[in-house]
Every structure is written in C-alpha cells, then in structure tokens.
Design a protein around this motif. Structure first.
Motif, PDB file in Angstrom:
ATOM      1  N   GLU A   1       1.141  -1.214  -0.093  1.00 49.41           N
ATOM      2  CA  GLU A   1      -0.605   0.170  -0.376  1.00 49.41           C
ATOM      3  C   GLU A   1       0.389   1.094  -0.120  1.00 49.41           C
ATOM      4  O   GLU A   1       0.717   2.338  -0.731  1.00 49.41           O
ATOM      5  CB  GLU A   1      -1.114   0.173   0.489  1.00 49.41           C
ATOM      6  N   SER A   2       2.172   1.301   0.797  1.00 48.79           N
ATOM      7  CA  SER A   2       3.040   2.243   1.208  1.00 48.79           C
ATOM      8  C   SER A   2       4.050   2.443  -0.161  1.00 48.79           C
ATOM      9  O   SER A   2       4.509   3.303  -0.500  1.00 48.79           O
ATOM     10  CB  SER A   2       3.433   2.367   2.349  1.00 48.79           C
ATOM     11  N   ARG A   3       4.001   1.076  -0.766  1.00 48.14           N
ATOM     12  CA  ARG A   3       5.019   1.086  -1.370  1.00 48.14           C
ATOM     13  C   ARG A   3       6.581   1.235  -0.698  1.00 48.14           C
ATOM     14  O   ARG A   3       7.405   1.407  -1.706  1.00 48.14           O
ATOM     15  CB  ARG A   3       4.975   1.775  -2.482  1.00 48.14           C
ATOM     16  N   MET A   4       6.460   0.860   0.743  1.00 48.68           N
ATOM     17  CA  MET A   4       7.416   1.249   1.367  1.00 48.68           C
ATOM     18  C   MET A   4       8.307  -0.446   0.957  1.00 48.68           C
ATOM     19  O   MET A   4       7.516  -1.438   0.936  1.00 48.68           O
ATOM     20  CB  MET A   4       7.588   1.109   2.951  1.00 48.68           C
ATOM     21  N   LEU A   5       9.750   0.103   0.347  1.00 48.70           N
ATOM     22  CA  LEU A   5      10.492  -2.147   0.849  1.00 48.70           C
ATOM     23  C   LEU A   5      11.184  -1.911   1.566  1.00 48.70           C
ATOM     24  O   LEU A   5      12.182  -1.117   1.645  1.00 48.70           O
ATOM     25  CB  LEU A   5      11.601  -1.690  -0.921  1.00 48.70           C
TER      26      LEU A   5
ATOM     27  N   ASN B   1       7.485  -0.646   9.212  1.00 49.08           N
ATOM     28  CA  ASN B   1       6.019  -0.230   8.806  1.00 49.08           C
ATOM     29  C   ASN B   1       6.243   1.463   8.817  1.00 49.08           C
ATOM     30  O   ASN B   1       6.703   2.267   9.023  1.00 49.08           O
ATOM     31  CB  ASN B   1       5.179  -0.618  11.015  1.00 49.08           C
ATOM     32  N   SER B   2       4.731   1.906   7.925  1.00 45.30           N
ATOM     33  CA  SER B   2       4.867   2.932   7.064  1.00 45.30           C
ATOM     34  C   SER B   2       4.635   4.284   7.791  1.00 45.30           C
ATOM     35  O   SER B   2       4.769   5.322   7.979  1.00 45.30           O
ATOM     36  CB  SER B   2       4.509   2.766   5.352  1.00 45.30           C
TER      37      SER B   2
ATOM     38  N   HIS C   1      -1.325   1.408   7.758  1.00 45.08           N
ATOM     39  CA  HIS C   1       0.150   2.430   6.657  1.00 45.08           C
ATOM     40  C   HIS C   1      -0.853   3.010   5.604  1.00 45.08           C
ATOM     41  O   HIS C   1      -1.394   3.774   6.765  1.00 45.08           O
ATOM     42  CB  HIS C   1      -0.119   0.992   5.487  1.00 45.08           C
ATOM     43  N   GLU C   2       0.641   3.392   5.663  1.00 40.78           N
ATOM     44  CA  GLU C   2       0.914   5.283   4.782  1.00 40.78           C
ATOM     45  C   GLU C   2       0.584   4.931   3.068  1.00 40.78           C
ATOM     46  O   GLU C   2       0.997   3.821   3.054  1.00 40.78           O
ATOM     47  CB  GLU C   2       1.897   6.268   5.207  1.00 40.78           C
TER      48      GLU C   2
ATOM     49  N   VAL D   1      -2.394   6.658   7.906  1.00 42.64           N
ATOM     50  CA  VAL D   1      -3.109   5.970   8.284  1.00 42.64           C
ATOM     51  C   VAL D   1      -3.783   4.596   8.630  1.00 42.64           C
ATOM     52  O   VAL D   1      -3.512   4.311   8.344  1.00 42.64           O
ATOM     53  CB  VAL D   1      -4.372   5.872   6.769  1.00 42.64           C
ATOM     54  N   SER D   2      -4.030   4.654   9.639  1.00 40.80           N
ATOM     55  CA  SER D   2      -4.716   3.096  10.297  1.00 40.80           C
ATOM     56  C   SER D   2      -5.608   2.640   9.665  1.00 40.80           C
ATOM     57  O   SER D   2      -6.889   2.628   9.954  1.00 40.80           O
ATOM     58  CB  SER D   2      -4.646   3.187  11.752  1.00 40.80           C
ATOM     59  N   VAL D   3      -5.852   1.199   9.156  1.00 38.81           N
ATOM     60  CA  VAL D   3      -6.755   0.325   8.349  1.00 38.81           C
ATOM     61  C   VAL D   3      -7.466  -0.674   9.520  1.00 38.81           C
ATOM     62  O   VAL D   3      -8.029  -0.775   9.087  1.00 38.81           O
ATOM     63  CB  VAL D   3      -6.449   0.443   7.211  1.00 38.81           C
ATOM     64  N   SER D   4      -6.871  -0.332  10.828  1.00 34.37           N
ATOM     65  CA  SER D   4      -7.461  -1.348  11.739  1.00 34.37           C
ATOM     66  C   SER D   4      -8.547  -1.187  12.357  1.00 34.37           C
ATOM     67  O   SER D   4      -8.904   0.276  12.200  1.00 34.37           O
ATOM     68  CB  SER D   4      -6.678  -1.522  13.248  1.00 34.37           C
ATOM     69  N   PRO D   5      -9.696  -1.575  11.736  1.00 30.92           N
ATOM     70  CA  PRO D   5     -11.357  -1.670  12.072  1.00 30.92           C
ATOM     71  C   PRO D   5     -11.111  -1.372  14.014  1.00 30.92           C
ATOM     72  O   PRO D   5     -12.036  -0.571  14.344  1.00 30.92           O
ATOM     73  CB  PRO D   5     -11.720  -3.033  11.538  1.00 30.92           C
TER      74      PRO D   5
END
Length: 1099
Positions: free
Chosen positions: A513-517, A639-640, A823-824, A847-851
């Motif tokens: 999602e953030s494309r961090m590698l 973790n972005s 993730h960002e 943004v946290s996508v944690s519900p």
C-alpha cells in the motif's frame, strides 16, 4: 513398568510463563466459546491442492525441437522434463515419469504430437492437442541403446538409430516396430574390420525418400537404398562425425568432425570430399593442413532463393582461444560471423519458412539453446541482432536467495512498477516479432493483480507481474550499488563475513500500500527504500551503524544490569552511544588488533544518482564488536504509518526510526525479558535449562533446526569457523545455535496488556524459543511533530509461550476479519518544496486501517500465532488462549502464512515432512492436509510462500518457479486458464516440381513406406527387442493414427474423456482440424477421396 513420556514433561516446562497455561484445555475451550462467536465459512471442500504453472528457464536442458507450421518450441531436460513454448504467455510443463534425460525430440509437424527419446532407451508419443499434454504410447527398447531418431516430414515411420549401429523403424500410429531393420554390418563395407560406432545421424535425401543417409560416429557415412536394401554409396573420412546436413537439392551434404573441420560431399563422388573447410583454423603457408580445432558439434546447411546458402555451426574454435566464450558461427557466402554466447551451447535449430526439406529453406532465425538461456538470432538483419525474449527465463540471472508472493495487491502497483521498469530495457534488439508464435491464450478468470518479488545473490531484487498464471518482469533494483565494490580479492576488506556474494538478499519486507521496501542482506545490512517516479541525486547516503551484542556470553560482565532495560532514542550523531562497550580481550586479537565498530561493507561516500523507482531512504549496518563479526539478520519488519523498521538476529533486536534516522531500541534478546526471563539464564553457566527447538534449517534429517543456517551465504557454504570465533578464551562456549534468536516481528495496533481498554501501536516479537513479547510504541503526533519529537518504546511485560520457534503472527478483529498493520498511503516523496505546507502535512498523516481503533472499548481482538510446532489463537486483551492446534509432532513447520481465501481467512502451513496444511480461523480446525513435496533441499525451504486467494509458490530448481494452488475454485478454473498449444493451421503447399522436372522425372521422388515397412512386406519385429507400453493419454486397442486425423481425433477424444475435459470445443474445431492433416492413414480413406486432388497428401 509404566512408560515415561519425556515429551509431555518438556511440554509442561515450555508452558511455565504462558498466561494461558494456567487453565486446562477444557477451560480454554470454554473460554473460547465465551469469547469467540465468529461464524466461520471455510470448509474442507473449499480446498484442493494442485500445481498450476511452472515459470523460468528449463533446468539442465538437453534437447530442442521446433514445429515450423504450428510455431511451437519444445525443450527437454536431463531430469525428464518437457517444456513447450508458444506465443508469449503460452507455456506448458510436462514430466516423464522415469526422470531419465531427454536425448532427442521430434515433432510430428502440424499434427499436434511430439516424440521424445530418453536416455533409458524409451520412446514416447505425446498428444499436444489437449491443454495438459499426455503420453499416448511408449516403447521400451530392451537390447539396444537409442542414439538418434529421425521422422521425415509427413511420414508415420520413425527411424531409430542405436549404439550398435543398427536402425529400427517404428510406426508412430501404433507405436510398434516394423520387421524392417538396417543392420550395421550390411551397411558398411564387408572388408571393414572394425565396428563403425553408434549411429549419430539419419536423414532421407530431400529429393528421394527412398535413399537414407546414415552417419556412423567413426567417420563412415552410408547412402542406403531402402527398396533394394543395400548401400548405394559409402563415404569414409578419418575423423569422427558429430552431425550431417543436406543441401535441399539432395546432391550434396555436409559433415562436421571432431577436428574442427567441415567436409562437403557430392552424393555421387564417395571417393573424397568435394571440399574441406576449417572455419576457425589458422591457414598455414605452403599449403599445409590447418591446425586442428575443437570439435564442431553440429552443422546446418540452409539455402535461400536469393543469395548464398547459410552454413551455421557450433563449436570448432581453435585450441589456443583459451577463456573464449562458446560461439555460434554463421557462414554466409564469403562472410563469417562469430557470435559469442554467455553459456555453453546445448543445441541449436535454424528456423525456416518451409517445412519441406526439398525446397529452398529461406532461413530467417536461429534458436540457440544454451545451458542457462534461450537466444534467438535474426538472420535477416545486418549484424545478426537477437530478438528480445518475451518469456520469463531470467529468474536465475543471479541465483535466487529468497522469494515473496503478493496476491490481490493495489491495482495501481503493477502499472507503476512497469513504468519505471520500462526505462531499464536494453536497446539493439531485432525489430521483428518474436517468431515462436503458436498456440492460443487461455481465458482470464482471475482479475486480481499478483506480484512476485525475488531476491538474488548479487543483491538485486526483481518485481514480477504474476497475474493470471503468467509471469513478466516489471522492474529490477540493484541494492549493491550503494556499496563500494572491491576491484579484486586483495582489495576486499577483511571485515567480510561471507566468502562470496556479500550483497545477497536474505529477507524482503514490503508494504504494497505504501510501497515501502526493506531488505536484509547477508552481510548484516538493512536497506530501506521509498518508491518515487522522480529521478534524484543523493549527495550523502543516510547511514546508521548498530552494535548488537550478546552480553550474556561474556563472563567478564557477570551482572547483565549495565544495559538499561529499554533505552530512549539516542541523540546527536552517535545514536548507538547508549550501548556499553564489552571488555576487549587479547587472546583472539588479530594482527591489526581487534576489529571493532566496523561494518562488513563500505557505503559509497560519493553522490548517488537514483533513477525513478526504488530509492534509498536509509542504510543500516551491524558492526563488528571486539573482534566478533555481526550475526546475520533473522527477521525484519517495516511499518510506513509508524516510520519504523525493526530487525533481529541471534544476538538481539534493534528498532530504527527511519524518518528521524535514529536507533530507538538496541537490546540483547535476554534483556527484552527484563526480570521475566523464564530460563533464569546465568552469565557464568555454560548450559541452559532447556534446549531450544531452533528456528532455521540446518539439520533436516534430525527434525531439529538451527537458526544459524541463515548466517551462511545463501549460495555458498561458508566454513563454520568464520562464525564461531569467540571473543575471549574465558567466554563460556554457549553455541550460537542455542542462543535465542528473533524469528518473527509484527507491527500492529492492538491491546498490549490485560488491563488495556483500547488498542495502541505496538510491536510483537517472536523468538526461536517460542516466546512472544510485546513492546509498546508511543508515537508523537503526525506532521511536523513526528520529525521533532522522539518515539518512545517501552516493554509491556506481556509474555506468551508456544512450542517451537515463532514463525508468523497476525490479528483478527471481533468479526474474525484480518486486521492489517497500519500503513500510510503512497505519495510522491520528491515533490517540490514550494507546495502548500498544510496539504503536505495532511498527506503525511499515517492512516491506520485497523477497524479496532474505531470500535467500542468492550470489543476484543484475537492474536493468531504460528510456531514451528503449533498454532494458538489468543483473545485480547484477556490473553486467554482460546484455541490451540498442535500442527506437527515429528516434523516442523517451515512456512506459515495467514491468508485470505473465499472472503474468509485461514492459516496455511508447509511442513518439512512435505505436508501442506490449512486451518480455519479462529478455531484452527484442520481443513486440508496433503502430502505434497518432501523437503529435499534448502532452496525449497528458503523460497516456499503462501499468499491470498489460494496461491503458493517455491523455487523447484535453481532456474524455475513452481506455482500451485490450494483453492478448489482455482483448480476448477485452471483448465480454462491454461493456453492451448495446438491450433488448426493449414499445411503450406508443397513446392511446385515445374513442367520440365515433371516431364523428365526430376524433382522429389516419393516412396510408399507402408509397402516397405508394413507387416505384410517386412514381417513382425522380434518381441524381445522392444516392449510397447500404452500411455495414460490413450486407451490400448485404439488404432489412432498420429498421422491420420480421424484416428487422432478418436484418440484425443478418449484421452479427453479420461481426463473429464470438455469436448464441446473439440467438436467445434473438428472441421478445422481436418485441414491440418498432412498424411492420411487407412482410417482417413473417405476424407482422402474427398481431397484427392490436393498434392500435399502424397506420402
């Protein structure tokens, strides 16, 4: 006497510190019923295991064939594999059950069939008219060894040459032997006292099918008259023969020899060669013979209407060209082009416009099969450029060291990677279309994007588009370019911890999602990359060095209390200053004193130009400590949303804030426990209270594993002593294998302690001794404050226990859905500074996508933890173990992944004993357990991975990726997704004989082979000579003719029926298939009358 079960005693010990162990299994189940009312939808019928496709270059290739009408290429290997290639995206893999090497392949041109000859002296007929080709017939020779086969175009009689020098004839319709045999002693001169050697060549005269040219290894060539059963001419040469080729007019042929010469013979002048050529020999003065050269292994002689003929050969270089690469030589008129290859040549074929041997060949390309590559050369363009290869055959360009597989990625990822990868393409390829263009694509029933990432020994990383069972390289990243390269071995720094491949990639952590590698390499280095579409020049490469110690080993520091339990971030230019120096010892000093505070690799200090794509954010290196090399990294996570990267090894754990470029955490594994260490490790004690089960993959036979295997270069066995240097003679020799390594890391937003009322960001850490520890992350506010205020990390005190090393952790919400790590979203990082500042800060907010973060306080989460031996589901925040599953007692899990399937999730495991298993979540019900693949080597263990939607893969050989599915739905759709190899194509018209040739009897002479080789004329062959074996692809008793279309259809129908395949498509194509028949057997008699005025049915 009662048996004493030591396993149960050990199990009891392992559960000492577990919060869940206080309750019995019954209580756990009750708690589970109380805490989990999640409706599970996955059932065992949703699962089925099958191989889907194999990608990559065929490993150890040994044979090559091409169908010039269907435009299909076949490659056989030394392990009995058969790979078929059509247009890009049409590929097929088959396997001979015996595993014997393929020595030759022969297409039944435009028939949808192929004959393979194997080193175990078997012949097999493959039906290619079905999506998964199958063997229709096999023939096993008992008394003779097969050395060469030849099937004339539009003939059903296959000539088989043997080691004894005899030629047998096989009817490819029935796969039975004819009684007609050409014995070696009849073929050679009676006066000859020696055996002529094995058959190395058979071919019929292009202008007279009744004349057979037979090449013997010793140098004798015989032109055999099939009707009169005697030799017309014998051509003798004193050099061994490797190959023979005809001129299309049938008046000359050419031989290649072991001394690097070519001899051209006129058919009617057997006394001596018409011409002798030494393509690479130095011409000496005084008319002396040129110096001998290396053998010419193969020659082809191809004519063109306009211009000189082509003579194409492999080998034949002079012996003084030491170190020269293998070459293909193209002689055309007076010009000779020598084309160097990267690997040795296995075989080559010239692709021609016509399938008829008695016409001008009009060659347009040469396909060269190399040991590790497939090259196509354009003969029609000046300079003979190569075609750009559209197949994914470069997986092994550098040996693969690790693999990750992502199904159901964000849809914009593949176009983004493709656009930056397109700029990396080489120039100078042929401008023509790829000539291997047969077959048709299957239907695309899967619409989700899939990406495979491969890490390699040279430090490169490749991103592949793997959507819809195809594979295409998208983008290549070279991680090694950040480091100074030593020009030769003498220049190499003596800080290396591996003998070769110091840049090899071992672990890949990627956030789609953030494309961090983030990658971890073999030299204890970690590199963090951001994705950007802009080119930048980095003046100074951001770099951190970390000292990671295993203090407990050092007897001279008996009180391990010198290290603060969890340090706050260091400040200034030396963020590692918080780490105490160990006492130097003199006994292990080297000539230059103890190596200390030096990394294994040197980062470049010059500006680095970074192309669009992945660009370096930060380089982190572990350093030598008092003469002891850094231990290689065993786990990694990025973790972005938090801007953090964490990694661990057998010494401890380090966490880095990559936004502020500071080290937040640097602890030995034992210090993570604080006062809660269940092992009561004393620094002076040489033994531990319990032996670990380990977490790596060293001694597979004993079922235990050792984390240290990852400390070796993935492609080379490094001598153990390079890792076992102790820092002091007084050090207690606790083996590194028994150290507690960090084996799993997971960032998440969850409940960290039992008393928590809301989830918060944290890091879950798993170790090789089966412990899970939780570290709380206190993050500053987003925007500018994130870069100014420090991230505070602190222990939570939470400790959970499992049997075996921890492999994977994940979290479920109260509905049983997977809670992905925060993730960002990706944004272009290299945007100009003059943009609206507020807009930038707004975008910057993670943004946290944690519900869970928006759920009510009363709602809970579930932690899913998988170890080498078992899986547990733990309710949070209560930390009760509500479900437990012992996955294996006698083996260990190599890979465990929590994956999405059919709108639900499950745990998928691959065990060292070869079993693939899946379990429902959260209840851990067994759903699938299939014995699939025994762990035969480390490569499989290192590369096996599961992903969403029932997909999995592993490296099946050093050059090939095998994909498989454990989804019932994908198995059912696979037939539609696979491409078709055979397509109905009309055979080209035979060459026109012309008025005068027809009038005076010139031109090609046809032969009624049925009359010569049929049972009525030649009798039956000896039963003991060869044994007929009906294949699984056809039913015995069906006289389906490979060359007769009615028989072929009947046989294909039966084969398809047996496989439960759909016949609808076949029926629709029947009419079109009739056009593809070249020679009809008795079964096609009615159709032959219908088309009797077509010349191309003549036998």
């Amino acid at each position: 006497m009662r048996k004493f079960n030591i396993r149960k005693v050990l199990d009891g010990l392992t559960a000492v510190s577990s919060a869940a162990s206080a309750s019995s299994a019954a209580q756990q189940q009750q708690a589970g019923n109380r805490e989990s009312d999640i409706q599970e939808t996955l059932q065992s019928e949703h699962f089925q295991l099958c191989k889907t496709v194999r990608h990559g270059f065929p490993y150890q290739p040994s044979a090559l064939a091409f169908d010039p009408v269907q435009k299909i290429l076949a490659i056989g290997t030394q392990t009995g594999a058969l790979r078929l290639f059509g247009r890009p995206g049409v590929e097929c893999y088959c396997q001979h059950d015996s595993g014997a090497a393929v020595i030759q392949l022969q297409f039944l041109i435009n028939e949808g069939a192929l004959v393979s000859a194997l080193a175990d002296d078997t012949l097999h007929l493959w039906n290619l008219r079905q999506k998964r080709p199958a063997i229709l017939h096999s023939l096993k020779f008992n008394r003779e060894r097969i050395t060469f086969c030849h099937l004339p175009f539009q003939s059903k009689w296959l000539y088989v040459g043997t080691e004894r020098g005899n030629i047998h004839i096989v009817n490819v319709e029935s796969f039975t032997l004819s009684g007609y045999v050409i014995m070696w002693n009849k073929a050679i001169e009676l006066s000859s006292k020696s055996h002529p050697g094995p058959i190395v060549h058979i071919s019929d005269n292009p202008m007279d099918e009744g004349k057979l040219l037979i090449g013997f290894e010793s140098g004798t060539v015989v032109l055999w008259d099939l009707k009169s059963k005697k030799a017309d001419y014998r051509y003798t040469h004193d050099e061994a023969i490797h190959s023979v080729a005809w001129h299309h007019e049938g008046k000359q042929f050419i031989c290649s020899h072991s001394d690097g010469t070519l001899t051209i013979w006129n058919v009617k002048s057997p006394a001596k060669p018409f011409q002798t050529i030494t393509p690479h020999g130095k011409q000496l003065k005084d008319g002396k013979k040129p110096e001998p050269c290396k053998p010419i292994l193969k020659v082809e002689y191809k004519t063109a209407r306009a211009g000189e003929p082509f003579i194409i050969l492999s080998g034949g270089l002079s012996y003084d060209t030491v170190g020269r690469r293998p070459c293909l030589t193209v002689m055309h008129g007076k010009s000779t082009a020598v084309l160097e290859m990267d690997y040795s040549i296995v075989d080559f074929l010239t692709l021609c416009e016509t399938p008829y041997p008695n016409d001008f060949q009009e060659p347009y390309a040469v396909v060269v099969l190399l040991e590790k590559d497939l090259v196509l050369i354009d003969l029609a363009q000046n300079g003979y450029p190569i075609f750009e290869n559209p197949y994914p055959l470069t997986i092994h360009e550098s040996p693969v060291t690790c693999c990750e597989y992502f199904a159901d990625c964000p849809v914009d990822l593949i176009p983004a990677l493709y656009s930056v990868g397109a700029r990396q393409k080489r120039q100078g390829y042929s401008k023509k279309e790829w000539p291997i263009s047969g077959g048709n694509w299957g239907l695309i029933t899967q619409s989700y994007p899939e990406i495979i990432i491969t890490g390699h020994a040279d430090g490169s990383i490749k991103f592949w588009d793997a959507s819809a069972i195809t594979l295409q390289v998208l983008y290549k990243l070279k991680t090694a370019k950040v480091f100074e390269k030593s020009r030769n071995k003498d220049d190499r720094p003596n800080t290396d911890i591996v003998d070769e491949d110091p840049y090899a990639v071992q672990i890949i952590s990627w956030c789609p999602e953030s494309r961090m590698l983030c990658i971890a390499g073999v030299s204890a280095h970690v590199i963090i990359y951001r994705f950007s579409k802009q080119e930048v020049t980095t003046e100074v490469i951001p770099m951190l060095e970390v000292r990671l110690l295993y203090e407990i080993n050092d007897v001279e520091t008996p009180d391990g209390e010198q290290v603060p339990p969890l340090p706050t971030p260091g400040t200034g230019s030396n963020p590692q200053s918080i780490i105490p120096q160990s006492h130097p010892s003199t006994s292990s000093s080297s000539s230059d004193g103890l190596r200390d505070n030096v990394p294994c690799l040197k980062v470049k200090n010059s500006p680095l130009k970074q192309s669009p794509g992945y660009q370096i954010e930060l380089v982190i290196q572990l350093v030598w400590v008092s003469g002891e090399p850094p231990q290689q990294i065993t786990s990694l996570a990025v973790n972005s949303a938090y801007g953090l990267v964490v990694f661990g090894n057998c010494n401890g754990i380090a966490m880095v804030d990559y936004l502020q470029k500071t080290v937040l955490l640097n602890l030995g594994t034992i210090e993570l426990y604080g006062s809660n260490d269940p092992y009561r490790r004393e620094p002076r004690s040489p033994r531990k209270t319990r032996q670990p089960s380990g977490a790596g993959l060293c001694d597979i036979n004993e079922g235990t594993v050792v984390p240290e295997d990852r400390c070796k270069s993935p492609t080379s066995d490094v001598k153990d002593n390079s890792f076992s240097r102790s820092r002091s003679s007084s050090v207690t020799s606790i083996d590194k294998e028994s150290r507690e390594a960090i084996s799993a890391l997971h960032f998440c937003e969850t409940f960290t302690r039992k008393a928590d009322t809301s989830p918060s960001p944290c890091l879950w850490v798993g170790t090789t001794l089966g412990t899970v520890l939780v570290i709380v992350l206190n993050l500053p506010p987003g925007g500018e404050q994130r870069l100014l205020q420090p991230v505070i990390v602190s222990p939570s005190g939470t400790i959970l226990r499992l049997k075996g090393a921890i492999l994977r952790m994940a979290f479920l919400d109260t509905t049983g859905s997977l809670v992905p790590p925060a993730h960002e979203p990706w944004r272009e990082h290299n945007v100009p500074e003059d943009k609206d500042e507020k807009d930038k800060l707004k975008k910057r907010r993670p943004v946290s996508v944690s519900p869970s973060s928006s759920q009510e306080i009363s709602e809970n989460q579930y932690a899913v933890i998988c170890s080498e031996k078992q899986a547990k589901v733990i309710s949070l925040p209560s930390q009760n173990c509500i479900y437990k599953q012992n996955i294996t007692e006698t083996s260990f899990v190599l890979r465990g992944d929590i994956v999405a399937l059919s709108n639900s999730i499950c745990l998928a495991c691959f065990c060292a004993n070869g079993h693939i298993m899946t379990f429902s979540l959260p209840s851990l019900r067994p759903l699938l357990d299939v014995y699939y693949l025994p762990l035969t080597n480390m490569r499989i263990a290192r590369t096996f991975c599961f992903t969403n939607n029932g997909q999995a893969l592993y490296l099946v050989s050093p050059t090939e990726i095998q994909r498989l599915t454990y989804s019932q739905e994908t198995c059912e759709n696979l037939q539609e997704m696979l491409g078709e190899l055979f397509t109905p194509v009309e055979t080209p018209e035979a060459p026109n004989r012309g008025f005068f040739k027809g009038l005076f009897g010139g031109g090609a002479q046809s032969l009624d082979r049925e009359e010569l080789f049929g049972e009525s004329a030649s009798g039956k062959a000896s039963r003991s000579l060869a044994q007929h074996i009906p294949g699984p692809g056809g039913i015995e008793g069906v006289k389906g003719a490979a060359s007769g279309v009615v028989g072929e259809l009947a046989r294909a129908r039966l084969a398809l029926d047996e496989r439960g395949q759909k016949l609808g498509e076949l029926e629709e194509k029947t009419a079109a298939m009739l056009y593809s028949a070249d020679s009809f057997s008795k079964h096609a008699h009615e159709m032959m009358l219908k088309y009797k005025d077509k010349k191309w049915y003549q036998f």
